[in-house]
Write an enzyme that holds these catalytic residues in place. Structure first.
Site, PDB file in Angstrom:
ATOM      1  N   ARG A   1       0.859  -1.196   0.000  1.00 19.38           N
ATOM      2  CA  ARG A   1       0.000   0.000   0.000  1.00 19.38           C
ATOM      3  C   ARG A   1       0.898   1.249   0.000  1.00 19.38           C
ATOM      4  O   ARG A   1       1.856   1.312   0.779  1.00 19.38           O
ATOM      5  CB  ARG A   1      -0.939  -0.010   1.212  1.00 19.38           C
ATOM      6  CG  ARG A   1      -1.886  -1.222   1.184  1.00 19.38           C
ATOM      7  CD  ARG A   1      -3.029  -1.068   2.144  1.00 19.38           C
ATOM      8  NE  ARG A   1      -3.951  -0.025   1.735  1.00 19.38           N
ATOM      9  CZ  ARG A   1      -4.941   0.415   2.511  1.00 19.38           C
ATOM     10  NH1 ARG A   1      -5.108  -0.094   3.718  1.00 19.38           N
ATOM     11  NH2 ARG A   1      -5.756   1.367   2.093  1.00 19.38           N
TER      12      ARG A   1
ATOM     13  N   ASP B   1      -2.683   9.133   7.728  1.00 19.29           N
ATOM     14  CA  ASP B   1      -1.891   8.066   7.087  1.00 19.29           C
ATOM     15  C   ASP B   1      -0.502   8.554   6.717  1.00 19.29           C
ATOM     16  O   ASP B   1       0.451   7.782   6.674  1.00 19.29           O
ATOM     17  CB  ASP B   1      -2.622   7.533   5.864  1.00 19.29           C
ATOM     18  CG  ASP B   1      -3.867   6.782   6.313  1.00 19.29           C
ATOM     19  OD1 ASP B   1      -4.920   7.420   6.469  1.00 19.29           O
ATOM     20  OD2 ASP B   1      -3.766   5.570   6.558  1.00 19.29           O
TER      21      ASP B   1
ATOM     22  N   ASN C   1      -5.350  11.530   4.867  1.00 21.61           N
ATOM     23  CA  ASN C   1      -6.151  10.597   5.667  1.00 21.61           C
ATOM     24  C   ASN C   1      -7.241  10.052   4.744  1.00 21.61           C
ATOM     25  O   ASN C   1      -7.308  10.390   3.563  1.00 21.61           O
ATOM     26  CB  ASN C   1      -6.737  11.323   6.887  1.00 21.61           C
ATOM     27  CG  ASN C   1      -7.333  10.355   7.894  1.00 21.61           C
ATOM     28  OD1 ASN C   1      -6.693   9.370   8.277  1.00 21.61           O
ATOM     29  ND2 ASN C   1      -8.555  10.587   8.317  1.00 21.61           N
TER      30      ASN C   1
HETATM   31  O1  MRU Z   1      -7.574   2.243   4.033  1.00 16.01           O
HETATM   32  P1  MRU Z   1      -7.432   2.008   5.493  1.00 16.01           P
HETATM   33  O2  MRU Z   1      -8.605   1.356   6.122  1.00 16.01           O
HETATM   34  O3  MRU Z   1      -6.137   1.348   5.862  1.00 16.01           O
HETATM   35  O4  MRU Z   1      -7.442   3.484   6.041  1.00 16.01           O
HETATM   36  C1  MRU Z   1      -6.584   3.951   6.956  1.00 16.01           C
HETATM   37  C2  MRU Z   1      -7.264   4.503   8.094  1.00 16.01           C
HETATM   38  O5  MRU Z   1      -7.774   3.763   8.891  1.00 16.01           O
HETATM   39  C3  MRU Z   1      -7.311   5.902   8.262  1.00 16.01           C
HETATM   40  O6  MRU Z   1      -7.388   6.779   7.268  1.00 16.01           O
HETATM   41  C4  MRU Z   1      -7.029   6.405   9.631  1.00 16.01           C
HETATM   42  O7  MRU Z   1      -7.735   7.543   9.887  1.00 16.01           O
HETATM   43  C5  MRU Z   1      -5.562   6.635   9.854  1.00 16.01           C
HETATM   44  S1  MRU Z   1      -4.799   5.269  10.552  1.00 16.01           S
HETATM   45  C6  MRU Z   1      -4.871   5.520  12.274  1.00 16.01           C
END
Ligand code: MRU
Length: 346
Positions: A90, A240, A250
């Site tokens: 990712r 993120d 995020n």
């Molecule tokens: O695509 P994901 O489910 O891995 O998304 C990441 C998240 O959960 C978030 O965007 C989150 O707010 C940040 S991680 C604590």
């Protein structure tokens, strides 16, 4: 008290809570090979920036454990291959790359036999996990200093899942909410549903229910209405990847929430560990944004909801510009986005 741990090291294996089945099923997946860990990250069995970092650290150890060689150079070359496989999973959450680099650095800096390096790699993965748990608790504690004074009990909106499931445990944004709840200052959580993967409805709401934290799930397009009606006192989201200037990537939809929060004069906070800050990037335009399969948008359950012939665009994250962010709550302290640069450890 949180007891949700998405990644557990047990009997020489990693146990992951399979987040693709929550909330209808609580299932654990056993991972003993690094390639399976890469797959689990890619398919979002484990998700959320800090949790991905912890999972990748264990993935590095599993890859190290799988090598049979006693030759240090061959071992390190294999470890680089493991790192590359994990890096390809990712692109946006920087904790993935941060954890892999830390594991590689540890391997290169450890003098001794291959077996000794393996032992230290396991200890490092466990350390990354323990540190993240402590970090989340510190973020929660630090948040208590910046809460609006009024009203006494706050209604907090959050987007996506930045809870125990997205970290080593406790959570970043949801860790803040846990701390506010424990301090007796929380009235209610408003959880944006978070299309298309519904992390808010499926994961944030599930975590709140586990701990009897009052939670109202709203669809994403209701947030502005709730703010206009005076139902929201504060917004807290996770991150993120945060660029050096405070621009924050995020979950998709976060930027829109920040815009409407500004419009309604509602404080908008980002809660994140310093491991989520990418000090090598000057601003948010440089953050790579993952695009995911269109079927996430076009299908609900087994039903296709869009007509044939439409085009799709499915970015998984967006970037909230620093000027919309009231503060970034870290394990050290809460800073204004422009002050983040002073927390650069190097
Ligand atoms: O695509 P994901 O489910 O891995 O998304 C990441 C998240 O959960 C978030 O965007 C989150 O707010 C940040 S991680 C604590």
């Amino acid at each position: 008290m949180n007891t949700i741990y998405p990644v557990v090291w047990s009997n020489n294996k990693v146990l992951l809570i399979d987040q693709t089945y929550l909330p209808s099923q609580y299932t654990l997946v056993e991972i003993s090979r690094y390639e399976d860990m890469a797959k689990a990250i890619k398919t979002m069995i484990v998700r959320g920036a800090p949790a991905i970092g912890v999972a990748a650290a264990y993935g590095m150890y599993l890859g190290a454990k799988e090598t049979n060689t006693k030759d240090r150079e061959i071992f390190l070359k294999k470890l680089e291959e493991v790192a590359e496989t994990l890096r390809q999973t990712r692109p946006t959450a920087v904790n993935l790359f941060w954890a892999i680099s830390r594991m590689l650095k540890t391997a290169y800096e450890t003098l001794g036999t291959v077996e000794e390096i393996k032992t230290i790699l396991l200890e490092t993965a466990q350390k990354i996990q323990a540190e993240d748990l402590q970090t989340c608790q510190d973020i929660g504690q630090n948040s208590l200093e910046i809460l609006p004074k009024n009203p006494d009990k706050l209604s907090i909106l959050t987007h996506c899942n930045a809870g125990a499931l997205a970290t080593a445990g406790y959570g970043t944004a949801l860790g803040v909410i846990r701390s506010v709840w424990t301090a007796g200052r929380l009235k209610r959580v408003y959880a944006d549903e978070t299309r298309p993967r519904l992390q808010g409805a499926k994961l944030t709401a599930w975590e709140c229910v586990q701990e009897q934290i009052p939670v109202t799930v709203i669809s994403d397009n209701m947030a502005a209405h709730c703010m206009q009606k005076g139902l929201i006192d504060m917004v807290v989201v996770g991150a993120d990847r945060i660029a050096e200037n405070g621009d924050t990537a995020n979950k998709i939809g976060t930027y829109g929430v920040a815009v409407i929060a500004k419009m309604h004069n509602i404080p908008f906070y980002v809660a994140a560990p310093l491991s989520t800050v990418d000090f090598s990037l000057e601003n948010g335009e440089l953050i790579p944004i993952e695009e995911r399969d269109p079927s996430e948008l076009s299908t609900i359950g087994n039903t296709i909801i869009y007509p044939d012939g439409v085009d799709y665009y499915n970015p998984a994250f967006d970037v909230t510009p620093a000027h919309l962010i009231t503060g970034i709550i870290t394990e050290q302290k809460t800073v204004k986005p422009e002050e983040l640069i002073h927390l650069n450890p190097s």
